[in-house]
Design an enzyme around this catalytic site. Sequence first.
Site, PDB file in Angstrom:
ATOM      1  N   ARG A 224       1.834  10.537 -36.238  1.00 55.48           N
ATOM      2  CA  ARG A 224       2.385  11.556 -36.446  1.00 55.48           C
ATOM      3  C   ARG A 224       1.588  12.779 -36.662  1.00 55.48           C
ATOM      4  O   ARG A 224       1.004  12.962 -37.713  1.00 55.48           O
ATOM      5  CB  ARG A 224       3.537  11.570 -37.302  1.00 55.48           C
ATOM      6  CG  ARG A 224       4.563  10.413 -36.789  1.00 55.48           C
ATOM      7  CD  ARG A 224       5.782  10.321 -37.705  1.00 55.48           C
ATOM      8  NE  ARG A 224       5.325   9.383 -38.845  1.00 55.48           N
ATOM      9  CZ  ARG A 224       6.011   8.922 -39.721  1.00 55.48           C
ATOM     10  NH1 ARG A 224       7.302   9.480 -39.868  1.00 55.48           N
ATOM     11  NH2 ARG A 224       5.640   8.406 -40.881  1.00 55.48           N
TER      12      ARG A 224
ATOM     13  N   ASN B  70       2.176  18.136 -51.804  1.00 54.05           N
ATOM     14  CA  ASN B  70       1.637  18.168 -50.569  1.00 54.05           C
ATOM     15  C   ASN B  70       1.071  19.549 -49.958  1.00 54.05           C
ATOM     16  O   ASN B  70       0.009  19.672 -49.404  1.00 54.05           O
ATOM     17  CB  ASN B  70       2.555  17.696 -49.399  1.00 54.05           C
ATOM     18  CG  ASN B  70       2.946  16.097 -49.704  1.00 54.05           C
ATOM     19  OD1 ASN B  70       1.922  15.348 -50.014  1.00 54.05           O
ATOM     20  ND2 ASN B  70       3.952  15.588 -49.041  1.00 54.05           N
TER      21      ASN B  70
ATOM     22  N   THR C 196      13.080  12.520 -42.027  1.00 52.09           N
ATOM     23  CA  THR C 196      13.480  13.974 -42.097  1.00 52.09           C
ATOM     24  C   THR C 196      12.582  14.974 -41.465  1.00 52.09           C
ATOM     25  O   THR C 196      11.921  15.684 -41.702  1.00 52.09           O
ATOM     26  CB  THR C 196      13.522  14.528 -43.399  1.00 52.09           C
ATOM     27  OG1 THR C 196      12.217  14.018 -44.139  1.00 52.09           O
ATOM     28  CG2 THR C 196      14.611  13.784 -44.351  1.00 52.09           C
TER      29      THR C 196
ATOM     30  N   CYS D 109       3.621  14.458 -43.428  1.00 58.18           N
ATOM     31  CA  CYS D 109       3.985  15.028 -44.363  1.00 58.18           C
ATOM     32  C   CYS D 109       3.703  16.613 -44.652  1.00 58.18           C
ATOM     33  O   CYS D 109       4.480  17.460 -44.857  1.00 58.18           O
ATOM     34  CB  CYS D 109       3.799  14.406 -45.532  1.00 58.18           C
ATOM     35  SG  CYS D 109       4.842  13.152 -46.085  1.00 58.18           S
TER      36      CYS D 109
ATOM     37  N   GLY E 164       9.806   3.536 -46.571  1.00 58.57           N
ATOM     38  CA  GLY E 164      10.482   2.559 -46.979  1.00 58.57           C
ATOM     39  C   GLY E 164      10.124   1.064 -47.057  1.00 58.57           C
ATOM     40  O   GLY E 164      10.052   0.318 -48.264  1.00 58.57           O
TER      41      GLY E 164
HETATM   42  C1  UDX Z   1       0.130  12.739 -47.843  1.00 60.16           C
HETATM   43  C2  UDX Z   1      -0.039  12.850 -49.242  1.00 60.16           C
HETATM   44  O1  UDX Z   1      -1.579  12.461 -49.665  1.00 60.16           O
HETATM   45  C3  UDX Z   1       0.750  12.005 -49.919  1.00 60.16           C
HETATM   46  O2  UDX Z   1       0.683  11.932 -51.362  1.00 60.16           O
HETATM   47  C4  UDX Z   1       2.393  11.993 -49.676  1.00 60.16           C
HETATM   48  O3  UDX Z   1       3.001  11.103 -50.111  1.00 60.16           O
HETATM   49  C5  UDX Z   1       2.266  12.003 -47.945  1.00 60.16           C
HETATM   50  O4  UDX Z   1       1.432  12.840 -47.587  1.00 60.16           O
HETATM   51  P1  UDX Z   1      -0.822  11.042 -45.888  1.00 60.16           P
HETATM   52  O5  UDX Z   1      -0.288  12.101 -45.113  1.00 60.16           O
HETATM   53  O6  UDX Z   1      -0.586   9.656 -45.510  1.00 60.16           O
HETATM   54  O7  UDX Z   1      -0.513  11.552 -47.319  1.00 60.16           O
HETATM   55  O8  UDX Z   1      -2.506  11.237 -45.706  1.00 60.16           O
HETATM   56  P2  UDX Z   1      -3.552  12.069 -46.417  1.00 60.16           P
HETATM   57  O9  UDX Z   1      -4.427  11.078 -47.305  1.00 60.16           O
HETATM   58  O10 UDX Z   1      -3.022  12.947 -47.636  1.00 60.16           O
HETATM   59  O11 UDX Z   1      -4.218  12.933 -45.627  1.00 60.16           O
HETATM   60  C6  UDX Z   1      -3.607  13.873 -44.767  1.00 60.16           C
HETATM   61  C7  UDX Z   1      -4.331  14.429 -43.664  1.00 60.16           C
HETATM   62  O12 UDX Z   1      -5.493  15.198 -44.044  1.00 60.16           O
HETATM   63  C8  UDX Z   1      -5.047  13.613 -42.697  1.00 60.16           C
HETATM   64  O13 UDX Z   1      -5.066  13.937 -41.506  1.00 60.16           O
HETATM   65  C9  UDX Z   1      -6.447  13.290 -43.160  1.00 60.16           C
HETATM   66  O14 UDX Z   1      -7.464  13.091 -42.308  1.00 60.16           O
HETATM   67  C10 UDX Z   1      -6.639  14.960 -43.778  1.00 60.16           C
HETATM   68  N1  UDX Z   1      -7.852  15.294 -44.758  1.00 60.16           N
HETATM   69  C11 UDX Z   1      -7.578  14.668 -46.008  1.00 60.16           C
HETATM   70  C12 UDX Z   1      -8.777  15.857 -44.363  1.00 60.16           C
HETATM   71  O15 UDX Z   1      -8.867  16.335 -43.245  1.00 60.16           O
HETATM   72  N2  UDX Z   1      -9.839  16.261 -45.260  1.00 60.16           N
HETATM   73  C13 UDX Z   1      -9.494  15.908 -46.619  1.00 60.16           C
HETATM   74  O16 UDX Z   1     -10.595  15.818 -47.681  1.00 60.16           O
HETATM   75  C14 UDX Z   1      -8.482  14.990 -46.950  1.00 60.16           C
HETATM   76  P1  ADP Z   2       8.833   7.586 -42.960  1.00 57.16           P
HETATM   77  O1  ADP Z   2       7.636   8.022 -42.998  1.00 57.16           O
HETATM   78  O2  ADP Z   2       9.582   8.801 -43.734  1.00 57.16           O
HETATM   79  O3  ADP Z   2       9.347   6.274 -43.746  1.00 57.16           O
HETATM   80  P2  ADP Z   2       9.763   6.562 -40.494  1.00 57.16           P
HETATM   81  O4  ADP Z   2      10.101   7.478 -39.147  1.00 57.16           O
HETATM   82  O5  ADP Z   2       8.565   5.783 -40.258  1.00 57.16           O
HETATM   83  O6  ADP Z   2       9.900   7.851 -41.577  1.00 57.16           O
HETATM   84  O7  ADP Z   2      11.072   5.579 -40.921  1.00 57.16           O
HETATM   85  C1  ADP Z   2      12.390   6.165 -41.056  1.00 57.16           C
HETATM   86  C2  ADP Z   2      13.224   4.756 -40.513  1.00 57.16           C
HETATM   87  O8  ADP Z   2      14.599   5.283 -40.966  1.00 57.16           O
HETATM   88  C3  ADP Z   2      13.364   4.720 -38.943  1.00 57.16           C
HETATM   89  O9  ADP Z   2      12.971   3.429 -38.842  1.00 57.16           O
HETATM   90  C4  ADP Z   2      14.799   4.915 -38.657  1.00 57.16           C
HETATM   91  O10 ADP Z   2      15.222   4.082 -37.692  1.00 57.16           O
HETATM   92  C5  ADP Z   2      15.649   4.702 -39.809  1.00 57.16           C
HETATM   93  N1  ADP Z   2      16.847   5.529 -39.931  1.00 57.16           N
HETATM   94  C6  ADP Z   2      17.145   6.671 -39.821  1.00 57.16           C
HETATM   95  N2  ADP Z   2      18.610   6.922 -39.743  1.00 57.16           N
HETATM   96  C7  ADP Z   2      18.999   5.449 -40.495  1.00 57.16           C
HETATM   97  C8  ADP Z   2      20.379   5.310 -40.614  1.00 57.16           C
HETATM   98  N3  ADP Z   2      21.349   6.184 -41.007  1.00 57.16           N
HETATM   99  N4  ADP Z   2      20.273   4.115 -41.218  1.00 57.16           N
HETATM  100  C9  ADP Z   2      19.529   3.210 -41.057  1.00 57.16           C
HETATM  101  N5  ADP Z   2      18.194   3.406 -40.613  1.00 57.16           N
HETATM  102  C10 ADP Z   2      17.904   4.687 -40.391  1.00 57.16           C
END
Ligand code: UDX
Ligand code: ADP
Length: 470
Positions: A347, A225, A93, A277, A15
């Site tokens: 995470r 993903n 989520t 993710c 967000g």
């Molecule tokens: C991922 C997707 O890429 C993105 O499109 C989606 O919106 C959210 O999930 P993210 O998790 O932020 O993004 O990072 P990403 O670059 O995809 O890496 C995920 C994990 O895979 C990391 O731990 C990274 O180190 C690992 N990775 C990635 C590898 O180990 N090797 C690679 O070649 C690429």
């Molecule tokens: P993402 O990676 O999907 O953005 P985060 O955990 O970083 O996930 O962010 C989700 C945010 O949504 C948190 O800061 C949490 O406090 C907020 N949140 C969850 N439920 C509600 C709600 N009902 N109203 C407002 N904020 C919320």
Amino acid sequence: MKIQNVCCIGAGYVGGPTMAVLALKNPDIKITVVDINKVRIAAWNDSDFNNLPIYEPGLKEVVQEARGRNLFFSTDVEKAIDEAEMIFISVNTPTKTYGKGKGMAADLKYIELSARQIAKVATTDKIVVEKSTLPVRTAQAIKNILDHTGNGVKFQILSNPEFLAEGTAVQDLLNPDRVLIGGEESEDGKEAIEALVNIYATWISREKILTTNVWSSELSKLVANAFLAQRVSSINAISELCEVTGADVSEVSKAIGMDSRIGPKFLQASVGFGGSCFQKDILNLVYIAKSYGLNEVADYWEQVIIMNDHQKNRFAENIVSKLYNTVSGKKITFFGWAFKKDTNDTRESAAIYVADALLDEQAEITVYDPKVSEERIYADLDYLNTRSPEENRRLVKIVNDPYIACQNAHAIAILTEWDEFKEFNWHKIYSSVIKPAFVFDGRKVLDGRTMKQLGFQYTAIGVSIFNSTS
Ligand code: UDX
Ligand code: ADP
């Protein structure tokens, strides 16, 4: 329909950056990002832009320009919902930790709470946009809640999954490969889709803005993903084979990646993928497949997770076996805790699970990460519930100087590919560690030949110990 007021529920990793870029590119739209987490909102509003709650290269500059102009952060959720014509739901989520679907299905309680709140507050028609990654058909659930608990106003639900990757979020938002918008095929649905297309079209060419039905959009996010994670697990599976055969996984990656049908990206062998993710979305896909009785489909995708868990475990086991089968009372220094470089997000980071396995073997761990806070690291370990918080604090130390972190270490393990690790004075590090000086490079960031010349016993993922010159 011209949107003038946007609200985003959830000021997290998705967000926050997404709305910051939306606001930057649409100065005539007022965007209010709300969150129930007061500390997080206060950090987004901090007068010192270095204190934003999320570290992303380039984010500070975007927030600096838009905040107070047309970008606002607030805890007044109801007011922002009331004012907006379009509401993004960007709440977390996580995977369910209880009941049916435990450990697999997505926990939709935050989504449901948001939907109920929108229904309660809305006195004018709203377009509700799903931004969080959700199981297929969640839009239907949101619509049900809105239509049956609302005040008689009309709702249109759109799915607009986020494809940004952390660490490159701002660049990904500014130059996305595509934007995906799913909506109802009715006239009202088309109008809602067009309203959202117009917001993105202020900086993204229309050919890159894809519109589909809601279910295709929801499923595409999970599938994107799953495919990306599958590539990482595939190359990680090969890394183990390389280690026993004498091949070098980097050479294999390069050789196969030059085939234009395969392509070079996402072929970097590692200690295992992390992030909020990949695992969650695949588990979700597996759960959906199982719930339709598609067991072969479920098993196929589950293997990507099984391989990833194996990669983390074998990295930890390798450390134990190389340190003469015991790490009890030995100091292991971790370089990196984040799940990838250029983010403070941890995470599902491989570091957490490798640490847990080594702590089970009674190791003492010292962590250096340039962006992750001490509280976060302890919270990650406490969350596992493997040992008491006191025990975690006794066995794990967090140090903000890499050279101090290495003093008298029995081994150094590289868990995140931070660029700065390459620039460290490894000669100085060598002189301060216990000999033999072991380095386990889970990210292949260092040059094997140089490390060996310095005297290190250097092991990297996917490189045979008999042939480790790279
Ligand atoms: C991922 C997707 O890429 C993105 O499109 C989606 O919106 C959210 O999930 P993210 O998790 O932020 O993004 O990072 P990403 O670059 O995809 O890496 C995920 C994990 O895979 C990391 O731990 C990274 O180190 C690992 N990775 C990635 C590898 O180990 N090797 C690679 O070649 C690429
Ligand atoms: P993402 O990676 O999907 O953005 P985060 O955990 O970083 O996930 O962010 C989700 C945010 O949504 C948190 O800061 C949490 O406090 C907020 N949140 C969850 N439920 C509600 C709600 N009902 N109203 C407002 N904020 C919320």
